[in-house]
Enzyme design. Structure first.
Site, mmCIF file in Angstrom:
data_model
loop_
_atom_site.group_PDB
_atom_site.id
_atom_site.type_symbol
_atom_site.label_atom_id
_atom_site.label_comp_id
_atom_site.label_asym_id
_atom_site.label_seq_id
_atom_site.Cartn_x
_atom_site.Cartn_y
_atom_site.Cartn_z
ATOM 1 N N MET A 123 -8.425 125.558 -24.805
ATOM 2 C CA MET A 123 -9.490 125.243 -23.838
ATOM 3 C C MET A 123 -10.735 124.684 -24.527
ATOM 4 S SD MET A 123 -8.273 125.884 -20.853
ATOM 5 C CE MET A 123 -9.618 126.076 -19.699
ATOM 6 N N ASN A 167 -15.678 127.612 -35.023
ATOM 7 C CA ASN A 167 -14.507 128.458 -34.759
ATOM 8 C C ASN A 167 -14.418 129.505 -35.866
ATOM 9 O OD1 ASN A 167 -12.049 128.645 -32.952
ATOM 10 N ND2 ASN A 167 -11.063 128.670 -34.967
ATOM 11 N N SER A 227 -10.650 136.829 -24.514
ATOM 12 C CA SER A 227 -11.494 137.803 -23.807
ATOM 13 C C SER A 227 -11.400 139.172 -24.485
ATOM 14 C CB SER A 227 -11.066 137.892 -22.346
ATOM 15 O OG SER A 227 -9.768 138.407 -22.277
ATOM 16 N N SER A 232 -10.909 127.149 -14.578
ATOM 17 C CA SER A 232 -9.467 126.982 -14.387
ATOM 18 C C SER A 232 -9.067 125.517 -14.546
ATOM 19 C CB SER A 232 -9.025 127.468 -13.013
ATOM 20 O OG SER A 232 -7.632 127.245 -12.896
ATOM 21 N N GLY A 233 -7.800 125.336 -14.822
ATOM 22 C CA GLY A 233 -7.270 123.976 -14.946
ATOM 23 C C GLY A 233 -6.419 123.823 -16.187
ATOM 24 N N LYS A 251 -12.687 134.060 -10.552
ATOM 25 C CA LYS A 251 -11.612 133.519 -11.407
ATOM 26 C C LYS A 251 -10.438 134.497 -11.471
ATOM 27 C CE LYS A 251 -9.141 130.998 -13.915
ATOM 28 N NZ LYS A 251 -8.722 131.128 -15.232
ATOM 29 N N HIS A 300 -8.575 134.012 -8.381
ATOM 30 C CA HIS A 300 -7.846 132.742 -8.527
ATOM 31 C C HIS A 300 -6.528 133.013 -9.254
ATOM 32 C CE1 HIS A 300 -6.569 129.460 -11.158
ATOM 33 N NE2 HIS A 300 -7.034 128.609 -10.265
ATOM 34 N N ASN A 301 -6.612 133.756 -10.330
ATOM 35 C CA ASN A 301 -5.397 134.026 -11.110
ATOM 36 C C ASN A 301 -4.419 134.910 -10.342
ATOM 37 O OD1 ASN A 301 -6.769 132.567 -13.038
ATOM 38 N ND2 ASN A 301 -6.094 133.862 -14.725
ATOM 39 N N GLU A 321 -2.680 132.733 -8.147
ATOM 40 C CA GLU A 321 -1.784 131.957 -9.033
ATOM 41 C C GLU A 321 -0.486 132.745 -9.286
ATOM 42 O OE1 GLU A 321 -3.812 130.271 -12.564
ATOM 43 O OE2 GLU A 321 -2.323 131.325 -13.765
ATOM 44 N N LYS A 359 -1.501 137.784 -19.330
ATOM 45 C CA LYS A 359 -2.653 138.122 -20.165
ATOM 46 C C LYS A 359 -3.610 139.071 -19.459
ATOM 47 C CE LYS A 359 -2.537 134.349 -23.424
ATOM 48 N NZ LYS A 359 -2.855 132.928 -23.580
HETATM 49 N N1 LIG Z 1 -5.171 128.453 -21.769
HETATM 50 C C1 LIG Z 1 -5.517 128.407 -20.490
HETATM 51 O O1 LIG Z 1 -4.825 127.827 -19.651
HETATM 52 C C2 LIG Z 1 -6.784 129.046 -20.032
HETATM 53 C C3 LIG Z 1 -7.465 129.957 -20.825
HETATM 54 N N2 LIG Z 1 -8.625 130.521 -20.371
HETATM 55 C C4 LIG Z 1 -9.381 131.470 -21.189
HETATM 56 O O2 LIG Z 1 -10.173 130.752 -22.130
HETATM 57 C C5 LIG Z 1 -10.287 131.507 -23.346
HETATM 58 C C6 LIG Z 1 -9.714 130.695 -24.487
HETATM 59 O O3 LIG Z 1 -8.382 130.433 -24.163
HETATM 60 P P1 LIG Z 1 -7.428 129.459 -25.014
HETATM 61 O O4 LIG Z 1 -8.204 128.280 -25.454
HETATM 62 O O5 LIG Z 1 -6.208 129.283 -24.218
HETATM 63 O O6 LIG Z 1 -7.103 130.407 -26.232
HETATM 64 P P2 LIG Z 1 -6.377 130.135 -27.628
HETATM 65 O O7 LIG Z 1 -5.458 131.262 -27.831
HETATM 66 O O8 LIG Z 1 -5.879 128.751 -27.711
HETATM 67 O O9 LIG Z 1 -7.608 130.290 -28.651
HETATM 68 C C7 LIG Z 1 -8.268 131.501 -28.767
HETATM 69 C C8 LIG Z 1 -9.607 131.275 -29.417
HETATM 70 O O10 LIG Z 1 -10.249 132.549 -29.555
HETATM 71 C C9 LIG Z 1 -10.647 132.710 -30.925
HETATM 72 N N3 LIG Z 1 -10.614 134.120 -31.313
HETATM 73 C C10 LIG Z 1 -9.595 134.983 -31.196
HETATM 74 N N4 LIG Z 1 -9.962 136.188 -31.681
HETATM 75 C C11 LIG Z 1 -11.241 136.072 -32.111
HETATM 76 C C12 LIG Z 1 -12.171 136.960 -32.693
HETATM 77 N N5 LIG Z 1 -11.864 138.242 -32.906
HETATM 78 N N6 LIG Z 1 -13.403 136.479 -32.990
HETATM 79 C C13 LIG Z 1 -13.735 135.195 -32.764
HETATM 80 N N7 LIG Z 1 -12.888 134.297 -32.211
HETATM 81 C C14 LIG Z 1 -11.657 134.734 -31.882
HETATM 82 C C15 LIG Z 1 -9.628 131.924 -31.702
HETATM 83 O O11 LIG Z 1 -10.130 131.682 -32.979
HETATM 84 P P3 LIG Z 1 -9.129 131.535 -34.262
HETATM 85 O O12 LIG Z 1 -8.701 130.108 -34.254
HETATM 86 O O13 LIG Z 1 -9.999 131.868 -35.416
HETATM 87 O O14 LIG Z 1 -8.017 132.498 -34.061
HETATM 88 C C16 LIG Z 1 -9.504 130.679 -30.818
HETATM 89 O O15 LIG Z 1 -10.576 129.805 -31.018
HETATM 90 C C17 LIG Z 1 -9.530 132.814 -23.097
HETATM 91 O O16 LIG Z 1 -10.409 133.789 -22.609
HETATM 92 C C18 LIG Z 1 -8.543 132.436 -22.000
HETATM 93 O O17 LIG Z 1 -8.115 133.525 -21.250
HETATM 94 C C19 LIG Z 1 -9.159 130.183 -19.163
HETATM 95 C C20 LIG Z 1 -8.538 129.289 -18.368
HETATM 96 C C21 LIG Z 1 -7.291 128.668 -18.702
HETATM 97 O O1 LIG Z 2 -6.348 131.389 -16.490
HETATM 98 C C1 LIG Z 2 -5.356 130.747 -16.679
HETATM 99 C C2 LIG Z 2 -4.889 129.794 -15.657
HETATM 100 O O2 LIG Z 2 -5.676 129.842 -14.508
HETATM 101 C C3 LIG Z 2 -4.587 130.973 -17.938
HETATM 102 O O3 LIG Z 2 -3.598 130.029 -18.183
HETATM 103 C C4 LIG Z 2 -4.040 132.368 -17.972
HETATM 104 O O4 LIG Z 2 -3.573 132.647 -19.264
HETATM 105 C C5 LIG Z 2 -2.919 132.556 -16.962
HETATM 106 O O5 LIG Z 2 -2.625 133.912 -16.824
HETATM 107 P P1 LIG Z 2 -1.335 134.608 -17.506
HETATM 108 O O6 LIG Z 2 -1.383 134.191 -18.977
HETATM 109 O O7 LIG Z 2 -1.549 136.065 -17.296
HETATM 110 O O8 LIG Z 2 -0.130 134.050 -16.805
#
Ligand SMILES: NC(=O)C1=CN([C@@H]2O[C@H](COP(=O)(O)OP(=O)(O)OC[C@H]3O[C@@H](n4cnc5c(N)ncnc54)[C@H](OP(=O)(O)O)[C@@H]3O)[C@@H](O)[C@H]2O)C=CC1
Ligand SMILES: O=C(CO)[C@H](O)[C@H](O)COP(=O)(O)O
Length: 468
Positions: free
Chosen positions: A14, A33, A76, A128-129, A182, A185-186, A189, A259
């Protein structure tokens, strides 16, 4: 002129795409990061002059002018707490942290209060998206102080998805509400995904239809009232073949992870005593799917019924299935919006459901044609007790109920599980019943626990000595 600056921490799926989205929209982005690899990867793949990489938090923070806008896109829970803790020593009053992760709304409430005490502003913002939305326009749900939202709205409007020239972002409400919406929303989903997967299972294992044809059926459905992002991707998934010309779907293990957002939504429904049966069934079915080894053993006891519905009936059956799925989808949104209504009253958020439906209409995973109807219903009456009381959904469910009954009956006969389709119908049947057998439950509670009962013929609470 100095470009508007945003700092992004967390360059996962994201964070990376949101960085590119901001950049496309003319912002100067500082990125950081926890581990260096993701920074290097992003810079290597997208060497843009408006994206500035920083390898220490101190340098990252120093690169931003005051008041600083910092978007967190990290995992999170603990990761978010740890990141905020490390940031605090570098921040000044009026700096703004925006948490764009899928954070549990109660954690957001706590973090906001903690940061407020030291003058740092905090917005809990659902996004979301998935990766596509993050890159090309997301659906965004910010919650916190309206005055702070007003300071950041200019860039949220830019990176949000657009529907009829309107951005899919708006102020949701006070502290916690953005992440709550949100979470719902999930939940929806989860409900919709499980409903679609049950439909796929029925087509595959009752009608014995192949992937290509099922994909075509979803394609047809996607052109009508079922039109949605999830139906569209289902169509695409089902026709996808790997390099060996094999359908990939048939090679994917039947275990679905999660998750936690669906679970949190169900916990909230239990806390607020709001019926959320369909979505909770979807959560439970993710857990059930994960019992793969046990299911393998247990399945040996099941008598497989593989009698294909007669060809003549196939067309009617598929038509019923389309209506059954739409019926289920209605209940999934109904339960989700109802829970938001309950939460809004409980937490005094004053949520506007037509605005929320508008935000869901583009860029997000649950975007669907049905949201147009939901939006107009809430626009007319933001306090409608239940979407099923609107004339549109009343008529639709009345019309489609025989279809969903036929589908469930046939599935039961074939031993095909329909947890969310069945749950949708049960909810509908209960909600539309003037009389339920809860009179007997009242009597039982009074019998064993002296809990008293209410009567139909007089007011008050009564107890009976049942044992004489
Ligand atoms: N993927 C999706 O479809 C969606 C995700 N989200 C939410 O957005 C957020 C990011 O998701 P996404 O991009 O998929 O996640 P990724 O798993 O791709 O990336 C996770 C990120 O969190 C960082 N991280 C993990 N642990 C720590 C820590 N202890 N301290 C600091 N940084 C940390 C990682 O850093 P490092 O590289 O160092 O491990 C990385 O940058 C999450 O909360 C997720 O639930 C929301 C909507 C949609
Ligand atoms: O927020 C999202 C989509 O809206 C993320 O993709 C989320 O990880 C989806 O939930 P789960 O991993 O529990 O299926």
């Amino acid at each position: 002129m100095l470009k508007k600056q945003i700092g992004i921490i967390g360059l996962g799926i994201m964070g990376t795409n949101l960085t590119l989205n901001f950049e496309k929209n003319g912002y100067q982005i500082s990125i950081f990061n926890r581990t260096k690899d993701k920074i290097n990867e992003l810079m290597l793949n997208y060497p843009k002059k408006n994206i500035k990489p920083y390898y220490t938090l101190k340098e990252f923070i120093s690169s931003l002018n005051h008041p600083k806008y910092i978007l967190l896109m990290v995992k999170s829970g603990k990761a978010t707490d740890e990141t905020i803790k490390k940031l605090i020593p570098y921040l000044k009053k009026k700096d703004i942290i925006i948490d764009g992760g899928n954070t549990y709304f109660k954690d957001t409430i706590k973090r906001y209060n903690k940061l407020k005490k030291i003058g740092i502003d905090f917005i809990g913002m659902g996004i979301s998206g998935g990766e596509e939305g993050a890159l090309n326009g997301a659906s965004i749900m910010p919650g916190g102080d309206k005055t702070i939202y007003n300071k950041i709205s200019h860039f949220l409007i830019k990176i949000a998805a657009k529907k009829n020239n309107r951005s899919c972002v708006d102020y949701i409400g006070p502290n916690g509400s953005g992440h709550y919406v949100k979470m719902i929303h999930n939940g929806i989903e989860y409900g919709n995904m499980q409903l679609i997967s049950e439909t796929y299972n029925i087509l595959k294992n009752i009608l014995l239809i192949n992937n290509k044809k099922i994909s075509k059926i979803f394609n047809k459905w996607n052109k009508k009232e079922l039109n949605s992002y999830l139906i569209k991707i289902t169509r695409n998934i089902l026709k996808f073949k790997n390099k060996k010309n094999k359908y990939l779907i048939d090679l994917i293990l039947d275990k679905a992870d999660n998750k936690g957002t669906g679970k949190w939504a169900s916990i909230s429904a239990l806390e607020l005593e709001s019926p959320f049966s369909l979505i909770t069934e979807a959560v439970f079915n993710r857990y059930l799917s994960n019992l793969k080894e046990e299911r393998k053993i247990a399945s040996k006891n099941k008598k497989i019924i593989n009698k294909k519905i007669k060809r003549i009936k196939e067309k009617i059956f598929i038509n019923d299935l389309e209506h059954a799925l739409y019926f289920g989808i209605i209940i999934s949104y109904t339960q989700g919006f109802l829970l938001m209504q309950k939460a809004s009253r409980k937490y005094k958020w004053n949520l506007n459901y037509s605005v929320i439906a508008k935000i869901f209409q583009e860029g997000c995973i649950i975007k669907a044609k049905i949201l147009n109807k939901i939006r107009s219903i809430y626009k007319k009456n933001n306090q409608i007790k239940n979407l099923l009381l609107s004339s549109f959904f009343q008529k639709k469910t009345k019309k489609y109920q025989s279809s969903i009954r036929n589908i469930i009956i046939e599935s039961i006969k074939h031993g095909i599980p329909t947890p969310t389709l069945s749950s949708a119908l049960s909810y509908y049947d209960s909600y539309n019943s003037d009389k339920l057998p809860a009179n007997l439950i009242q009597a039982q509670r009074d019998y064993f626990g002296n809990h008293m009962y209410e009567r139909t013929d007089k007011k008050g609470k009564f107890h009976t000595n049942w044992k004489i």
